[in-house]
Design a protein around this motif. Structure first.
Motif, PDB file in Angstrom:
ATOM      1  N   THR A 341     -29.033   5.457  -1.579  1.00  0.00           N
ATOM      2  CA  THR A 341     -27.597   4.930  -1.831  1.00  0.00           C
ATOM      3  C   THR A 341     -26.769   6.277  -2.085  1.00  0.00           C
ATOM      4  O   THR A 341     -25.520   5.929  -1.962  1.00  0.00           O
ATOM      5  CB  THR A 341     -27.557   3.846  -2.944  1.00  0.00           C
ATOM      6  N   ILE A 368     -23.998   5.413   2.989  1.00  0.00           N
ATOM      7  CA  ILE A 368     -23.067   4.745   2.193  1.00  0.00           C
ATOM      8  C   ILE A 368     -21.635   4.685   2.475  1.00  0.00           C
ATOM      9  O   ILE A 368     -20.764   3.901   2.404  1.00  0.00           O
ATOM     10  CB  ILE A 368     -23.503   4.542   0.781  1.00  0.00           C
ATOM     11  N   PHE A 379     -27.841   0.187   5.934  1.00  0.00           N
ATOM     12  CA  PHE A 379     -27.988  -1.097   5.045  1.00  0.00           C
ATOM     13  C   PHE A 379     -29.296  -1.868   5.399  1.00  0.00           C
ATOM     14  O   PHE A 379     -30.235  -2.229   4.601  1.00  0.00           O
ATOM     15  CB  PHE A 379     -26.807  -1.954   5.064  1.00  0.00           C
TER      16      PHE A 379
END
Length: 406
Positions: A341, A368, A379
């Motif tokens: 992330t 991200i 994602f």
């Protein structure tokens, strides 16, 4: 006036003009508008409207003809002429009812430049846009059918060029073969754009141009038509028969940082057993030509940033002289799942040159901080562990970071 014996009788000029010019009643003179009437735009009505001078003149002729037939007190020598006039007027009115009036339509460039018959199909599963160019012709029956002649021999050497807008790069352009010396070209040729996403189908417009190839001068523009891709439904072929129009200006006010340089297919997979991110460089399509021969020698580099140890760089092999290379190479990055992330994957495409610095073609970043399809791809990788997910992405001519220094 006395006349001597042997002399010919003399006639004054007034008597001469009266005899020659006025043999009978004066007939109305027909005007050009009687033969070429003008109707309102669209198809002519069943009963032509009596408008203006021409309308009043036609009514005068027909009424005088009717009066001549019904009135026996008029001389018989006038009736044949009047009857013929009435017959010709009625026959003209009948012909006008049967045949559509060509002059009733606008004879501007939308009809005189020609028409193009083609079909479009968006293959959603394979992210491909298929454009089949069938034929072109001019639909006006009064003139010779076919395209507007561009050459001195009255013919053309036409070809069709495709261009996806927005996008000023040659990477977005495709073209058919050239047909020689014809005004009725039949191509039956399918051109395909690869890497077309649902996002492209919403914001892109396909520009289709017909041009005349000239060996000794610049190619001449004949006409064009534009189709917003949002009009297409996925996996359904739509046929078009469009009039060619004048060349419309391309919007050059677009941000040059978003200039498209081609497409790239990237696969992402997080391997839970080895705790690594597997990045696959599958292929590229419609890359910008960087060399003088109209091709490039492309290769791809990947970075996973931030890269504190500067060991995340990977590079594919170089593919010679192509704008649609296939790599099918994979690279692994040892990284914990929770750290993904915080990472950004930067992918750049370069043109390999010998003896000088390599040329940057385009790049794309996934992570991200990305948006659109790039964020969705990242994602989907995080949500679906141990599953390879492939997506097409658009290459642009700018990318944040220091990846431009090869």
């Amino acid at each position: 006036m006395t006349q001597r014996k042997g002399e010919k009788p003399t006639i004054s000029i007034q008597e001469h003009m009266a005899i020659d010019v006025c043999p009978g009643p004066i007939q109305p003179i027909k005007q050009i508008s009687d033969y070429f009437p003008r109707y309102p735009r669209g198809l002519p009505p069943a009963t032509p409207p009596q408008v203006g001078q021409a309308g009043s003149l036609r009514s005068t002729v027909s009424s005088s003809a009717t009066a001549a037939e019904s009135d026996p007190s008029r001389p018989n020598e006038d009736n044949p002429d009047r009857a013929c006039a009435g017959a010709s007027s009625s026959s003209q009115a009948t012909r006008r009812d049967e045949e559509p009036d060509v002059e009733g339509y606008d004879s501007d460039d939308s009809t005189t430049l020609g028409t193009l018959d083609f079909s479009l199909l968006y293959d959603q599963e394979n992210n491909a846009l298929h454009c089949t160019i069938n034929k072109a012709k001019l639909p006006i029956p009064r003139y010779k059918k076919g395209l507007k002649p561009m050459d001195h021999n009255g013919l053309s050497d036409p070809y069709v060029k495709l261009h996806l807008l927005p996008g000023a790069s040659k990477a977005n352009k495709l073209r058919t073969k050239t047909l020689r010396n014809t005004l009725n070209p039949v191509w039956s040729e399918t051109l395909t754009y690869y890497g077309i996403t649902d996002e492209d189908m919403v914001r892109k417009t396909l520009r289709i141009s017909v041009c005349d190839e000239d060996k000794f001068r610049h190619n001449e523009f004949i006409g064009e038509t534009r189709i917003p891709l949002k009009k297409l439904k996925p996996n359904q072929t739509k046929n078009f028969y469009n009039c060619l129009e004048k060349q419309l200006p391309v919007n050059k006010t677009e941000d040059k940082s978003l200039e498209e340089r081609g497409r790239i297919m990237i696969s992402l997979k997080y391997n839970t057993q080895k705790s690594c991110l597997v990045v696959g460089i599958v292929r590229c399509a419609h890359l910008a030509a960087m060399d003088a021969n109209g091709f490039s020698d492309p290769y791809v580099k990947t970075y996973l940033k931030p890269d504190e140890n500067k060991k995340s760089k990977h590079k594919t092999a170089v593919k010679k002289k192509t704008l649609n290379p296939e790599f099918n190479e994979e690279f692994s990055y040892d990284i914990k799942y929770a750290d993904l992330t915080k990472k950004t994957l930067e992918v750049t495409v370069w043109d390999y040159d010998i003896g000088k610095s390599n040329d940057f073609i385009g790049g794309v970043s996934l992570g991200i901080n990305a948006n659109g399809e790039r964020l969705k791809h990242w994602f989907d990788c995080l949500k679906n562990k141990d599953k390879k997910i492939e997506r097409w992405h658009t290459l642009t001519n700018e990318l944040p970071g220091s990846a431009f220094n090869d």
